[in-house]
Write a protein that holds these residues in place. Structure first.
Motif, PDB file in Angstrom:
ATOM      1  N   LYS A   1      41.097  41.252  39.838  1.00  0.00           N
ATOM      2  CA  LYS A   1      41.888  42.406  40.294  1.00  0.00           C
ATOM      3  C   LYS A   1      41.169  43.674  39.877  1.00  0.00           C
ATOM      4  O   LYS A   1      40.515  43.713  38.828  1.00  0.00           O
ATOM      5  N   ARG A   2      41.302  44.717  40.686  1.00  0.00           N
ATOM      6  CA  ARG A   2      40.692  46.006  40.337  1.00  0.00           C
ATOM      7  C   ARG A   2      41.270  46.515  39.039  1.00  0.00           C
ATOM      8  O   ARG A   2      42.467  46.439  38.793  1.00  0.00           O
ATOM      9  N   LYS A   3      40.410  47.050  38.220  1.00  0.00           N
ATOM     10  CA  LYS A   3      40.820  47.634  36.941  1.00  0.00           C
ATOM     11  C   LYS A   3      40.963  49.145  37.109  1.00  0.00           C
ATOM     12  O   LYS A   3      40.464  49.738  38.051  1.00  0.00           O
ATOM     13  N   ARG A   4      41.637  49.766  36.187  1.00  0.00           N
ATOM     14  CA  ARG A   4      41.849  51.221  36.235  1.00  0.00           C
ATOM     15  C   ARG A   4      40.513  51.966  36.285  1.00  0.00           C
ATOM     16  O   ARG A   4      40.361  52.921  37.030  1.00  0.00           O
TER      17      ARG A   4
ATOM     18  N   LYS B   1      46.560  46.738  49.994  1.00  0.00           N
ATOM     19  CA  LYS B   1      46.058  48.058  49.606  1.00  0.00           C
ATOM     20  C   LYS B   1      45.084  47.948  48.439  1.00  0.00           C
ATOM     21  O   LYS B   1      45.280  47.171  47.522  1.00  0.00           O
ATOM     22  N   GLN B   2      44.046  48.755  48.497  1.00  0.00           N
ATOM     23  CA  GLN B   2      43.039  48.919  47.452  1.00  0.00           C
ATOM     24  C   GLN B   2      42.281  47.638  47.118  1.00  0.00           C
ATOM     25  O   GLN B   2      41.677  47.528  46.064  1.00  0.00           O
ATOM     26  N   ALA B   3      42.296  46.661  48.029  1.00  0.00           N
ATOM     27  CA  ALA B   3      41.459  45.480  47.839  1.00  0.00           C
ATOM     28  C   ALA B   3      40.008  45.869  48.086  1.00  0.00           C
ATOM     29  O   ALA B   3      39.728  46.775  48.869  1.00  0.00           O
TER      30      ALA B   3
ATOM     31  N   GLU C   1      46.951  42.808  47.284  1.00  0.00           N
ATOM     32  CA  GLU C   1      46.624  44.154  46.808  1.00  0.00           C
ATOM     33  C   GLU C   1      45.698  44.097  45.599  1.00  0.00           C
ATOM     34  O   GLU C   1      45.841  43.242  44.738  1.00  0.00           O
ATOM     35  N   ARG C   2      44.747  45.026  45.561  1.00  0.00           N
ATOM     36  CA  ARG C   2      43.840  45.261  44.445  1.00  0.00           C
ATOM     37  C   ARG C   2      42.915  44.083  44.119  1.00  0.00           C
ATOM     38  O   ARG C   2      42.261  44.042  43.085  1.00  0.00           O
TER      39      ARG C   2
ATOM     40  N   GLU D   1      39.635  41.722  44.137  1.00  0.00           N
ATOM     41  CA  GLU D   1      38.187  41.861  44.270  1.00  0.00           C
ATOM     42  C   GLU D   1      37.688  40.571  44.904  1.00  0.00           C
ATOM     43  O   GLU D   1      37.930  39.481  44.380  1.00  0.00           O
TER      44      GLU D   1
ATOM     45  N   ASP E   1      39.049  52.314  39.699  1.00  0.00           N
ATOM     46  CA  ASP E   1      39.641  53.379  40.503  1.00  0.00           C
ATOM     47  C   ASP E   1      38.942  54.709  40.227  1.00  0.00           C
ATOM     48  O   ASP E   1      38.660  55.473  41.139  1.00  0.00           O
TER      49      ASP E   1
END
Length: 86
Positions: A64-67, A3-5, A36-37, A39, A70
């Motif tokens: 990894k995706r940062k806040r 999810k959210q990758a 997940e998450r 990049e 999002d």
């Protein structure tokens, strides 16, 4: 795919895709799954064949995706939903 990758341009994944996590001090290889998450960008690695060594495409996990990512993507989604160009 987790999810959210987020996949960068031209990244193609299938069940046999080589995925290499390069965020640590040593690369970690996996096939066919992005956590997940993550990049992910397009990369390549050297593979030896009977006719010589060649570069083969792979996916590189670079972070990894940062806040704040999002928040940016949710704004972009809202702008697309209402057909607002900036």
């Amino acid at each position: 795919m987790g999810k959210q990758a987020v996949l960068g341009a031209n990244v193609v994944l299938d069940s046999s895709s080589e995925i290499i996590d390069v965020t640590g001090s040593e690369p970690s290889e996996m096939n066919g799954y992005v956590p997940e998450r993550a990049e992910v960008i397009l990369g390549s690695y050297t593979k030896k064949f009977p006719a010589g060594k060649y570069q083969v495409p792979c996916a590189l996990i670079i972070g990894k995706r940062k806040r704040h990512s999002d928040l940016r993507s949710s704004l972009a989604d809202t702008l697309k939903e209402y057909k607002i160009s900036i």
